[in-house]
Structures are given as C-alpha cells and as structure tokens.
Write an enzyme that holds these catalytic residues in place. Structure first.
Site, PDB file in Angstrom:
ATOM      1  CE  LYS A   1      31.008   6.570  -4.886  1.00 63.44           C
ATOM      2  NZ  LYS A   1      30.084   7.825  -5.574  1.00 63.44           N
TER       3      LYS A   1
ATOM      4  CD  GLU B   1      31.724  22.564 -10.251  1.00 63.05           C
ATOM      5  OE1 GLU B   1      31.596  21.560  -9.322  1.00 63.05           O
ATOM      6  OE2 GLU B   1      32.250  22.480 -11.395  1.00 63.05           O
TER       7      GLU B   1
ATOM      8  NE  ARG C   1      35.032  22.650 -10.365  1.00 66.87           N
ATOM      9  CZ  ARG C   1      35.834  21.803 -11.198  1.00 66.87           C
ATOM     10  NH1 ARG C   1      36.788  21.593 -10.436  1.00 66.87           N
ATOM     11  NH2 ARG C   1      35.589  21.124 -12.077  1.00 66.87           N
TER      12      ARG C   1
END
Length: 640
Positions: A289, A374, A402
C-alpha cells in the site's frame, strides 16, 4: 508524448511494447499523486495496485472478461486504463468521477457498491450465467483484498466457486491491511506466505529453478499430479513461486503464488497462466500500500488509505483545526472505560476511522477488531452482553446495514444492552451512495425496544453516549455525522422527558396579524437550521418553536403533547423520510388521535450521488433557504 496520453482503451495498453509498460507504471503513479492530492480520495490503495491493474488489463479482455473490484476504492488505475484519465480533475465531486466503480461511467465497470467482501459472489453468479449462455470459456476476474477476505461472505462464495469448474480467477490483493492491519487466523496464514516470498525475491536461473523445485517438492511430500502441476507451471515460463498451502487446495481450488505485486513480468506471466487455466483459480499477489510514494508508504497510520487535499511534494494534508465528531466520541469512550471495567469496544477493521484507537491502546484486553465482519461483530457483542459485559459497537452508519438481521434477532429479540455508535450517519458527501448513512434511522427504528439518540453538538454527544451505556433493558444507538462538530447549541429549557427546547418565539407587540404556531422537531445537527428558520419567519407571523428530542426514538408522550398544542408540526432529518423520525411521530400522533398537520423534511428514497454535503442537502431541499421557504409555504397554506 507521454505513454499515459496514448492509453484510451485496454486495447491501447495491449499494444504497448513491454519497455513502455514500465514507463506507464511510473507515469500513472505520478498522475495519481498529482490528481488525488488536489481532490482527496483513496491514494495508498491505488498506488499499491498500479502494476497489478496494468497486468490484468494486458492479459484479460475487459469488458467481455469482467474484472470485479471488491470495494472498488482501489479502481482508480482501472479507470485510467479504461479511458477516464481526463476526468480526474473532478474526482469525487458533483457530476464528476466517482471514487468507486460506477456502471454509468463505463462498460468496464460491472458493479458500484463500495461494501467489502461481495466481489466473489458477483463473480460466482456471472460465471454461472456465462455457462448457461454457452460462454463458459470466458473468465470472470474478482480482485479481493486480504482485508475483505476476513468477511464471511467471501467464504460463502469460495465454498460455491470451488464446487464448479467455471472460470473464476480470484486475485487476492494482499497488502496486509484494510483500513487497519488485517487480523485473524486467515491473515496469519497469508503473513506466513508473504514471508516466504520475501525469502525468494531473487529468482535463480531456469535450470536451477527446475532442479530446486524438484528437490523442494519431494522434501515436502508432493508427489504425482501436484508435482506435475507445479513443475509444469515453471516449464511454461511462469517465474513465480508455487508454494504448498492448505488454505485453498482443500476447497478444491488451484492456488498460485505468492506473486511479487510490483514485478510486471511476474504478474504478466501469472495472469497469462490464469487466463488459460480451465476452472477456478486463486492468484495470490503481494502488494505494498502506498508503493512508490514515500509519504504514503511511510505513513504509519494507514499508508494514506484515504486523504483530503494535500501538498503532493511533502504529503502534508490540509486539516481542520476544529474538533470533529469522531474525536469527541473517542474521548468519551476512553473516559467510560476508565470508570467502568465492563465497557468493551468492538469494531470491524475500523479502529482508527471510528475513533477507537485510543481506547485500544489504553485497554487492549477490552478491545476487539473482528475484521470486515459486521455480522459477527454484532452477534459477538450479543454474547458479551449475555455474559454481563456492556459492548460498544462502533461502525460507519452504512456498514450497520450489513448486520441488520443480527441487530434485530440476536440483540433486539434478547433485549440485550449493546450500544451502537454510528459514525458518518446521514449525508456524508463525496463518498457517494454506498458510504452515505441515510438508511440507519429507517432500519434500526423497527427493532422493538431500541432507543436512538441523535446529538446536535459535542456536549450532547458526550451526554447521550453516557446515557446510552447506562441502559440495561435493550439496545441503544448513538448516531452522528461526518466532519467538524460545530459550537454547542444550548437549550432554553429541558423538559421532563429530556426534550430540549432550543427556540421559543414571542409575537411582535405591535403586530395585529394573526399568528400561526409551528413546532419544529429537529434531528441532530439540523437544530441550527431549524433555529435559523424560526428566527427568519417570526416577523411574518409564523411562530416556530424548535425542539431537539435528543432521543429521537421511541417518540415520547411529551412530544405528542407539544404537537397537540400547535397548528403545524415539521420534522427535519437527514435520514430517509420513509420510516424515519417524522414517520414515527406521525404514527404516534395518529395513535393518540392528535389531528395536528405534520410535514416531513428528510432524504428522499434515492441513492445519493457524490457531491459535498451542502450540495447534496441543497439538491434534496434540506439547505437553509429551501427549508425556510418550504415551512413558509406550508404555514401560509394552513393560514388561508
């Protein structure tokens, strides 16, 4: 003429000589830093996938061979290579380029939801459709991060993909992070594979590879077909390492990797093999990243996962000096943790963005990051509550969507004291449809016994959060918006039920005109807009009393009584009108046989497009001028 300026379609990319491809990667990286630093957006993730995206489009035939980007915040390079480089000046702006894939922008964008862990299920369904249509030889490519693979939906999809012979190419973009470092047992396995890649960066000559491969495979007990497959890959010129792993083959999935994610030759060879392979296959690509841009790569917080406007030379971002909502909550949960040892914090790969990092550092044994999961977060919180702990589940508002079933059935049904703190509630602006939090009030208000608070300012956030964690009879929700928190708005009176009266007008002494009394029920930060509206309408004979319910659900009997004593009730919220606070108040008035007319100001049933928060509010009639005019028209109509 730059190489990048020649690329308008993937066909242009395929036609480039290999020497120019390396130059293209460098130019794309420079382009990303220049453009994203001017508009804000997801910089670090896109810097990390430059070579991988180039190689994908060099080998696969988009859009006929769909490339599905999980979450898709890392699809900027994909957009550049599919003809949208000239639109990056308006990235994440009104009527501009979306920060995620967008079906309206290009035939190369197949999806546009920015919620994680869905790409593999999309790919599974598309591959099944191709098979039914007689196009079974076509590949479907799904790019999924190691962070997203912590989500259960990925494993549901893998379970199904592995049972078929359809051509699904799963590219695992493994950078060791989502927002935060990836956690869990799966992540630990990937970390082990990454370590093996680090030891094998320098490839020996071909003959040495073959001889070394035979000895290595024999020592590891690889015989028969597995040995043949591995050596065949090497013989075909695939110069990546094929390491034995139990993570995917036990599902019946072919695995190749790990691949050096910034080596164009290795990537091209790996994807060439994947394109020709018959059946489902996983290509494990290790990326960094922020690769190639030191300020991002060296950013210890999140490697510039997402940035605001910044100086591209130094990487210094322009930041507000004002406190924001998240930081206010962050201080309060740390203070709560100091007072009560039964308070724990849970999040789903979002410890930094939702303000839980200070709590995690101070109380590491009472902090749980469950990854992008979640559903698990909510039911795990239910388990904690069952055993006498008070969990605080901190999520972006949009991500609670979700886990609605878990909230309804695993927490609500059991009347468990779990507090949900929803950051980025309401209209968030440039992030677009998937990241706006306009659905939470309509969704969570249908859970029996739930209590929902919408603080208007920092003091009320602290106050209402501390009230929430004292509730023992069921779940509570505290929601607040994105961005800076404004000045406190003090009440002129607090009523017995906890309702705050913020503005109470008096008729002008010299006025002979009849007055019309309006009760303005403001949800959260709309209190300021309501007060300004009330003040501007006073001289027109429209007397507007502004109240903040503080706890907006359930509707209190005292709010019904206030509504019964006026000529008009107006509610204002940045959640959906359908099923929102206004709808709940209308039901309460009807049940109490109160006939006062009620009008609702709220968000329409649409998916908001990227724009600033003020632009979105103006577009849907929730800006100051529109609200004042609308209340004026309603009041004048009733006065006729």
């Amino acid at each position: 003429m730059s190489v990048l300026s020649k690329i308008k379609t993937p066909a242009d990319l395929k036609a480039l000589p290999q020497a120019d491809v390396e130059l293209l990667a460098d130019e794309i990286r420079q382009f990303l830093v220049e453009k994203v630093s001017a508009t804000g957006g997801h910089l670090g993730p896109n810097l990390g996938v430059v070579e991988m995206t180039i190689a994908l489009h060099r080998q696969f035939d988009s859009p006929d061979e769909p490339i599905i980007w999980d979450t898709s915040h890392q699809a900027y390079v994909h957009k550049i290579l599919t003809g949208r480089a000239d639109q990056f000046d308006v990235l994440r702006q009104k009527d501009g380029l979306s920060g995620y894939t967008d079906r309206a922008e290009s035939e190369h964008d197949w999806t546009e939801s920015s919620h994680a862990s869905a790409a593999l299920s999309y790919a599974d369904g598309m591959a099944k459709a191709f098979e039914l249509q007689g196009k079974g030889d076509q590949n479907v490519v799904a790019v999924v991060g190691d962070g997203a693979l912590t989500g259960g939906m990925c494993w549901e999809a893998l379970n199904n993909i592995a049972t078929g012979e359809r051509n699904v190419v799963i590219v695992v973009n493994d950078n060791g992070r989502s927002y935060s470092p990836t956690i869990g047992g799966f992540s630990n396995n990937l970390e082990g594979l990454r370590a093996q890649l680090a030891n094998l960066r320098i490839q020996p000559a071909y003959d040495e590879v073959m001889e070394h491969g035979k000895k290595t495979l024999k020592s590891m007990g690889w015989v028969g077909e597995r040995t043949f497959d591995a050596l065949h890959a090497l013989k075909e010129g695939v110069k990546y390492q094929v390491l034995p792993t139990s993570m995917f083959p036990e599902l019946g999935m072919k695995y190749i990797g790990p691949i050096e994610g910034h080596d164009l030759n290795a990537l091209n060879q790996a994807f060439e093999y994947a394109k020709k392979y018959d059946g489902p296959l996983i290509v494990h690509v290790v990326t960094e990243k922020g690769h190639g841009y030191a300020p991002a790569f060296n950013d210890e917080k999140d490697q510039m996962h997402t940035i605001g406007v910044m100086d591209p030379e130094t990487g210094v971002q322009k930041k507000s000096t004002k406190p924001d909502w998240t930081s206010v909550f962050s201080k309060e949960i740390v203070a709560a943790g100091e007072k009560r040892d039964d308070v724990v914090a849970i999040t789903a790969a979002m410890s930094g963005p939702v303000g839980l990092q200070p709590f995690a550092e101070k109380f590491p044994s009472r902090f749980y990051d469950v990854g992008i999961a979640e559903q698990h977060a909510v039911t795990s919180a239910a388990g904690l509550a069952l055993a006498g702990i008070h969990p605080v589940v901190a999520l972006y508002s949009t991500f609670l969507n979700r886990a609605f079933d878990q909230l309804l059935m695993d927490v609500g049904l059991l009347k468990l004291p779990v507090t949900f703190v929803l950051d980025r509630a309401g209209v968030t602006g440039p992030d677009g449809a998937s990241h706006n939090g306009v659905w939470d009030l309509s969704l969570v208000s249908i859970v029996p016994g739930i209590r929902i608070a919408a603080p208007r300012d920092a003091t009320r956030l602290a106050e209402e959060f501390n009230e929430a964690i004292e509730v023992t009879t069921g779940p509570t929700v505290v929601r607040f918006p994105k961005g800076d928190v404004g000045a406190d708005l003090e009440a002129v009176e607090r009523l017995e039920s906890g309702i705050d009266v913020l503005f109470r007008p008096e008729a002008a002494d010299d006025s002979d005109e009849e007055t019309l009394e309006v009760l303005f029920v403001a949800v959260g930060t709309f209190a300021e807009t309501a007060i300004e509206t009330a003040a501007s309408l006073r001289d027109e004979g429209i007397l507007v009393t502004v109240v903040d319910p503080r706890w907006v659900y359930p509707i209190t009997p005292e709010l019904v009584e206030l509504a019964a004593g006026v000529d008009l009730v107006v509610t204002m919220e940045d959640g959906l009108i359908r099923g929102g606070v206004g709808s709940a108040l209308a039901e309460a008035l009807s049940s109490a046989q109160v006939d006062t007319p009620l009008r609702q100001l709220g968000f329409p049933s649409i998916y908001p497009r990227p724009a600033t928060r003020p632009q979105v509010l103006e577009e849907v009639g929730l800006d100051q001028a529109s609200v004042t005019q609308q209340v004026r028209e309603w009041a004048n109509f009733l006065a006729r």
